[in-house]
Write an enzyme that holds these catalytic residues in place. Structure first.
Site, PDB file in Angstrom:
ATOM      1  N   ARG A  60      61.510  35.009  31.576  1.00 22.79           N
ATOM      2  CA  ARG A  60      60.308  35.845  31.702  1.00 22.79           C
ATOM      3  C   ARG A  60      59.952  36.574  30.400  1.00 22.79           C
ATOM      4  NH1 ARG A  60      58.778  36.145  37.063  1.00 22.79           N
ATOM      5  NH2 ARG A  60      60.398  35.279  38.402  1.00 22.79           N
ATOM      6  N   ASP A 100      70.665  39.913  19.078  1.00 19.80           N
ATOM      7  CA  ASP A 100      69.824  41.035  18.640  1.00 19.80           C
ATOM      8  C   ASP A 100      70.604  42.300  18.251  1.00 19.80           C
ATOM      9  OD1 ASP A 100      67.415  39.721  18.719  1.00 19.80           O
ATOM     10  OD2 ASP A 100      66.899  40.366  20.736  1.00 19.80           O
ATOM     11  N   ASP A 124      62.871  25.711  20.824  1.00 24.77           N
ATOM     12  CA  ASP A 124      64.312  25.886  20.732  1.00 24.77           C
ATOM     13  C   ASP A 124      64.555  26.829  19.567  1.00 24.77           C
ATOM     14  OD1 ASP A 124      66.936  25.476  21.607  1.00 24.77           O
ATOM     15  OD2 ASP A 124      67.312  24.061  20.004  1.00 24.77           O
ATOM     16  N   SER A 125      65.533  27.700  19.745  1.00 21.86           N
ATOM     17  CA  SER A 125      65.751  28.707  18.709  1.00 21.86           C
ATOM     18  C   SER A 125      67.219  29.037  18.586  1.00 21.86           C
ATOM     19  CB  SER A 125      64.953  29.974  19.052  1.00 21.86           C
ATOM     20  OG  SER A 125      65.333  30.457  20.315  1.00 21.86           O
ATOM     21  N   ARG A 147      60.069  33.510  16.963  1.00 19.63           N
ATOM     22  CA  ARG A 147      59.280  32.855  18.017  1.00 19.63           C
ATOM     23  C   ARG A 147      57.804  33.169  17.841  1.00 19.63           C
ATOM     24  NH1 ARG A 147      63.188  32.707  21.001  1.00 19.63           N
ATOM     25  NH2 ARG A 147      63.238  34.947  21.244  1.00 19.63           N
ATOM     26  N   LYS A 158      60.544  35.512  27.287  1.00 19.70           N
ATOM     27  CA  LYS A 158      59.887  34.568  26.376  1.00 19.70           C
ATOM     28  C   LYS A 158      58.467  34.265  26.834  1.00 19.70           C
ATOM     29  CE  LYS A 158      63.401  31.391  24.606  1.00 19.70           C
ATOM     30  NZ  LYS A 158      63.742  29.964  24.531  1.00 19.70           N
ATOM     31  N   LYS A 198      59.527  43.829  17.946  1.00 18.10           N
ATOM     32  CA  LYS A 198      60.269  42.567  17.806  1.00 18.10           C
ATOM     33  C   LYS A 198      59.315  41.384  17.989  1.00 18.10           C
ATOM     34  CE  LYS A 198      63.549  39.340  19.674  1.00 18.10           C
ATOM     35  NZ  LYS A 198      64.502  38.905  20.681  1.00 18.10           N
TER      36      LYS A 198
HETATM   37  P1  IMP Z   1      67.028  29.157  23.319  1.00 16.04           P
HETATM   38  O1  IMP Z   1      65.945  28.868  22.368  1.00 16.04           O
HETATM   39  O2  IMP Z   1      66.566  29.959  24.503  1.00 16.04           O
HETATM   40  O3  IMP Z   1      67.805  27.923  23.711  1.00 16.04           O
HETATM   41  O4  IMP Z   1      68.038  30.156  22.547  1.00 16.04           O
HETATM   42  C1  IMP Z   1      69.267  29.754  22.059  1.00 16.04           C
HETATM   43  C2  IMP Z   1      70.148  30.933  21.710  1.00 16.04           C
HETATM   44  O5  IMP Z   1      69.805  31.424  20.420  1.00 16.04           O
HETATM   45  C3  IMP Z   1      70.063  32.133  22.644  1.00 16.04           C
HETATM   46  O6  IMP Z   1      70.926  31.998  23.743  1.00 16.04           O
HETATM   47  C4  IMP Z   1      70.530  33.253  21.716  1.00 16.04           C
HETATM   48  O7  IMP Z   1      71.929  33.261  21.624  1.00 16.04           O
HETATM   49  C5  IMP Z   1      69.962  32.818  20.366  1.00 16.04           C
HETATM   50  N1  IMP Z   1      68.622  33.419  20.160  1.00 16.04           N
HETATM   51  C6  IMP Z   1      67.435  32.775  20.115  1.00 16.04           C
HETATM   52  N2  IMP Z   1      66.417  33.643  19.910  1.00 16.04           N
HETATM   53  C7  IMP Z   1      66.997  34.862  19.845  1.00 16.04           C
HETATM   54  C8  IMP Z   1      66.445  36.179  19.679  1.00 16.04           C
HETATM   55  O8  IMP Z   1      65.236  36.415  19.580  1.00 16.04           O
HETATM   56  N3  IMP Z   1      67.355  37.174  19.655  1.00 16.04           N
HETATM   57  C9  IMP Z   1      68.703  36.983  19.795  1.00 16.04           C
HETATM   58  N4  IMP Z   1      69.243  35.801  19.987  1.00 16.04           N
HETATM   59  C10 IMP Z   1      68.404  34.729  19.998  1.00 16.04           C
END
Ligand code: IMP
Length: 190
Positions: A10, A153, A69-70, A179, A12, A173
């Site tokens: 939610r 974070d 993906d991040s 993102r 994101k 943020k």
């Molecule tokens: P996903 O893109 O939701 O698969 O994120 C993968 C992982 O990267 C997350 O579980 C966090 O551990 C880390 N991550 C991605 N974006 C953030 C952020 O904005 N803050 C903190 N950790 C992040």
């Protein structure tokens, strides 16, 4: 245009809706949908994983999809945890365990512990791919602080700030994050 954002998160969804919603774009999500395909995120890059998600969700729902993906990359650990950010500490990974493992690995190196959050955002409509990247540079602190946000974070201080990402108000943020940068670029491509 209706776009399905491939997320059940939610936080994101709110962030991405704020960026993409306009008179011509309506953002839908997976929240509340049944029979959601499970996507194995086994790519070598953030973009490979985002593309895989976009294709699988498009094949399933047949509406234009955006997926992301991040993760976190650190200079001293040569990009780790990278694409395995969510499961860095193993099978039963939690944010807390991932942060502990990262600090333990980084403690072998002197400060500053340079790091960056990276996000790949991909659009796929069955014919065309669009792809955009965003990143935010900073460093890892051993003093975990703040309760906002998630993941890494509390131990990430963005360049130009004295606070961790988890101490910043969510709107702040969201305006500087990897993102938000990736989705703002993707919007301009759409
Ligand atoms: P996903 O893109 O939701 O698969 O994120 C993968 C992982 O990267 C997350 O579980 C966090 O551990 C880390 N991550 C991605 N974006 C953030 C952020 O904005 N803050 C903190 N950790 C992040």
């Amino acid at each position: 245009m209706k776009l399905l954002f491939a997320t059940q998160n939610r936080g994101k969804l709110r962030e991405v809706k704020e960026i993409l919603n306009s008179s011509s774009i309506e953002v839908l999500s997976l929240i509340g949908l049944e029979d959601i395909p499970e996507v194995i995120e086994d790519g070598d890059t953030f973009e490979a994983n985002a593309r895989k998600k976009a294709v699988q969700f498009y094949e399933h729902f047949r509406v234009p999809v955006i997926a992301d993906d991040s993760g976190l990359e650190t200079e001293q650990l040569l990009g780790m945890p990278g694409v395995i950010s969510a499961r860095y500490s193993g099978e039963n990974a939690t944010d807390e365990k991932n942060n502990e493992k990262l600090l333990s690995e980084l403690s072998k190196y002197p400060a500053p512990h340079k790091a960056r959050f990276v996000c790949s955002a991909v659009y796929y409509d069955g014919k065309k791919f669009l792809s955009a990247y965003g990143h935010i540079n900073g460093q890892i602190t051993f003093e975990s602080k703040g309760t906002n946000g998630f993941g890494y974070d509390p131990i990430f201080i963005p360049d130009g700030y004295n606070n961790t990402m988890a101490e910043l108000p969510p709107e702040k943020k969201n305006s500087i994050s990897h993102r938000s940068q990736a989705f703002t670029k993707l919007k301009s491509l759409l």
